[in-house]
Design an enzyme around this catalytic site. Structure first.
Site, PDB file in Angstrom:
ATOM      1  CE  LYS A  22     -17.280  -1.811 -39.955  1.00  0.00           C
ATOM      2  NZ  LYS A  22     -17.885  -1.790 -41.297  1.00  0.00           N
ATOM      3  CG  ASN A  23     -21.091  -3.956 -40.390  1.00  0.00           C
ATOM      4  OD1 ASN A  23     -20.394  -2.974 -40.631  1.00  0.00           O
ATOM      5  ND2 ASN A  23     -20.743  -5.185 -40.733  1.00  0.00           N
ATOM      6  CB  CYS A 116     -13.025  -2.384 -51.405  1.00  0.00           C
ATOM      7  SG  CYS A 116     -13.883  -3.769 -50.733  1.00  0.00           S
ATOM      8  NE  ARG A 121     -17.930  -5.104 -50.190  1.00  0.00           N
ATOM      9  CZ  ARG A 121     -17.758  -4.616 -48.963  1.00  0.00           C
ATOM     10  NH1 ARG A 121     -16.656  -4.003 -48.651  1.00  0.00           N
ATOM     11  NH2 ARG A 121     -18.703  -4.737 -48.063  1.00  0.00           N
ATOM     12  N   PRO A 122     -20.604  -5.328 -56.167  1.00  0.00           N
ATOM     13  CG  PRO A 122     -21.868  -6.931 -57.289  1.00  0.00           C
ATOM     14  CD  PRO A 122     -20.691  -6.774 -56.374  1.00  0.00           C
ATOM     15  CG  ASP A 124     -26.298  -6.732 -58.777  1.00  0.00           C
ATOM     16  OD1 ASP A 124     -25.483  -6.571 -57.845  1.00  0.00           O
ATOM     17  OD2 ASP A 124     -26.742  -7.844 -59.096  1.00  0.00           O
ATOM     18  CG  ASP A 307     -17.539  -8.764 -41.787  1.00  0.00           C
ATOM     19  OD1 ASP A 307     -17.023  -8.826 -42.909  1.00  0.00           O
ATOM     20  OD2 ASP A 307     -18.415  -7.919 -41.487  1.00  0.00           O
ATOM     21  NE  ARG A 399     -13.376   0.982 -43.366  1.00  0.00           N
ATOM     22  CZ  ARG A 399     -13.706  -0.171 -43.933  1.00  0.00           C
ATOM     23  NH1 ARG A 399     -12.801  -0.904 -44.521  1.00  0.00           N
ATOM     24  NH2 ARG A 399     -14.955  -0.581 -43.930  1.00  0.00           N
TER      25      ARG A 399
END
Ligand code: UD1
Length: 420
Positions: A22-23, A116, A121-122, A124, A307, A399
């Site tokens: 997925k990633n 989330c 979870r920025p 920047d 993960d 997901r």
């Protein structure tokens, strides 16, 4: 809405095939925005996240055709530069269309992805990198508007407080491949999914050195061409099946087991008394006698992956003794603790650590899935637990795990979907 009902407490056996990553699929599909030529991507897993990315590509003007795991992407008209809130807000991975849209069209307007359940979870680092390439950035109305007269190569340090960033590296790389001159990204993410994206970009004509290392050197080219590319397998899915096999003492063969990408997990499992064996493509798990508790810190690759933290915690929950699990990547990613405790686990959180006092066996219970990997932890805990476990809010699982319940049923698991 559906729930999963699991009757657990017995070993599984047989063969399970790991799907495409997925990633890796998400940034690679976004990279298709860098060319007008036809592209074919294979081994794309059928998941809600990949289907969101394909919807996003269609909304931007691409024509997308899906047959099994093969996705064909064509350009028939103008490409739109606006990535809508509705699609980007449902999945953080969609933010990585920013780099390719900007590189190709010289402007991009992409909704901010938002936080989330696993943390703030920025973005920047994404913006820092894109700005360093000479883009003008404005954040307004929840969108990032990036414009440029032409991106220029730069020397960029992309490390953050929590280490390197996977999708920021992807975004900046994809912007830099069409920038003028040389870009060097320092403290780039080394995840296999970034290496896979790099291989795909190179196959499209990009000039990139240092793939899979923290220093990536990109020499900009004028344009990229079409590609036919096969995505790597999903190491997190493979790692989840490895942990399931260890937890349920199952004799499972994990096909496409990603052994070479899971050294941090297999090393920790070895210390715990779990032997993970590979003959190249296939992985098998052997447990001799009782398990030992092992403490783990998560880190960016090649460290122990965040993960797999929740799934590893499920294993330690039934390993007598004390282990300490610390998440250095997402210090708040511990919502699964309360749910595992509902199944009888003895885990408490202290700051960014959780202290797991292992017990002999979990007991089935109704539990709530809070995010993708926490859901996977509850599934493997449910399969190991005695009695019936009901997992609510399973849409998170869709997901990231292709056909999870079917794959587990093929291994003999008593698992079914029911309407809530
Ligand atoms: C990717 C993975 C996700 C995985 C995570 C960490 C995808 C689609 N998702 O997410 O499954 O859990 O890597 O391995 O590939 N950070 C900042 N500023 C930024 C970006 C990130 O401070 O601009 C922080 C994050 O809050 C986090 C850490 O850096 O603490 C790592 O995050 P990052 O690698 O960016 O995660 P994602 O790429 O979003």
């Amino acid at each position: 809405m559906e729930k999963l009902v699991i009757e657990g407490g017995f070993p599984l056996k047989g063969e399970v095939k790991v799907s495409g990553s997925k990633n890796a699929a998400l940034p690679i599909l976004a990279a298709m925005l860098l060319t007008d030529e036809p592209c074919v991507i294979r081994n794309v897993p059928k998941l809600r996240d990949t289907s969101t990315m394909l919807k996003l590509l269609r909304s931007l003007g691409k024509t997308v055709d899906v047959i099994d795991d093969k996705v064909t992407i064509l350009t028939k008209g103008e490409i739109n530069y606006i990535a809508d809130y509705k699609l980007v807000s449902t999945m953080r991975g969609s933010f990585c269309v920013l780099g390719p849209l900007l590189g190709k069209l010289k402007k991009a307007k992409v909704s901010l992805p938002g936080g989330c359940v696993i943390g703030v979870r920025p973005v920047d680092l994404h913006l820092k990198g894109i700005k360093a390439l000479g883009a003008k950035l404005e954040v307004d109305g929840g969108y990032v508007l990036a414009t440029t007269k032409g991106l220029k190569g730069a020397h960029i340090y992309l490390g953050g407080v929590f280490g390197s960033s996977v999708l920021a590296t992807a975004n900046v790389m994809m912007a830099a491949v069409l920038a003028e001159g040389e870009t060097i990204i320092e403290s780039a993410a080394c995840e296999p999914e970034i290496e896979d994206l790099t291989n795909c970009l190179i196959a499209m004509g990009a000039k990139i050195e240092g793939k899979g290392t923290p220093r990536i050197r990109i020499t900009g080219v004028k344009s990229l061409h079409g590609v036919s590319y096969e995505i790597i397998h999903d190491r997190i899915e493979a790692g989840t099946y490895i942990l399931l096999a260890a937890m349920t003492r199952s004799n499972i063969t994990i096909v496409n087991g990603c052994y070479q990408h899971l050294m941090a997990l297999t090393d920790v499992l070895e210390q715990a008394g779990v032997n993970v064996i590979s003959d190249g493509n296939n992985v098998k798990v052997k447990v001799k006698g009782g398990l030992q508790p092992v403490s783990v810190n998560t880190y960016p690759y090649p460290g122990f992956p965040t993960d797999l933290q929740a799934q590893f915690m499920a294993l330690m929950a039934v390993t007598p003794g004390v282990s300490i699990i610390t998440d250095k990547v997402y210090p708040d990613r511990f919502i699964h603790i309360a749910e595992l405790n509902r199944m009888g686990a003895n885990i408490r959180r202290e700051g960014m650590c959780s202290i797991v006092q292992g017990i002999p066996v979990l007991k089935g219970a109704p539990v709530m899935a809070s995010d993708l990997r926490a859901s996977a932890a509850l599934v493997i805990a449910g399969l190991a637990a005695k009695g019936k476990t009901e997992i609510h809010r399973i849409y998170h699982l869709e997901r990231g795990y292709e056909n999870l319940d079917q794959k587990l049923s093929m291994l003999g698991a008593k698992i079914r979907r029911e309407k809530e």
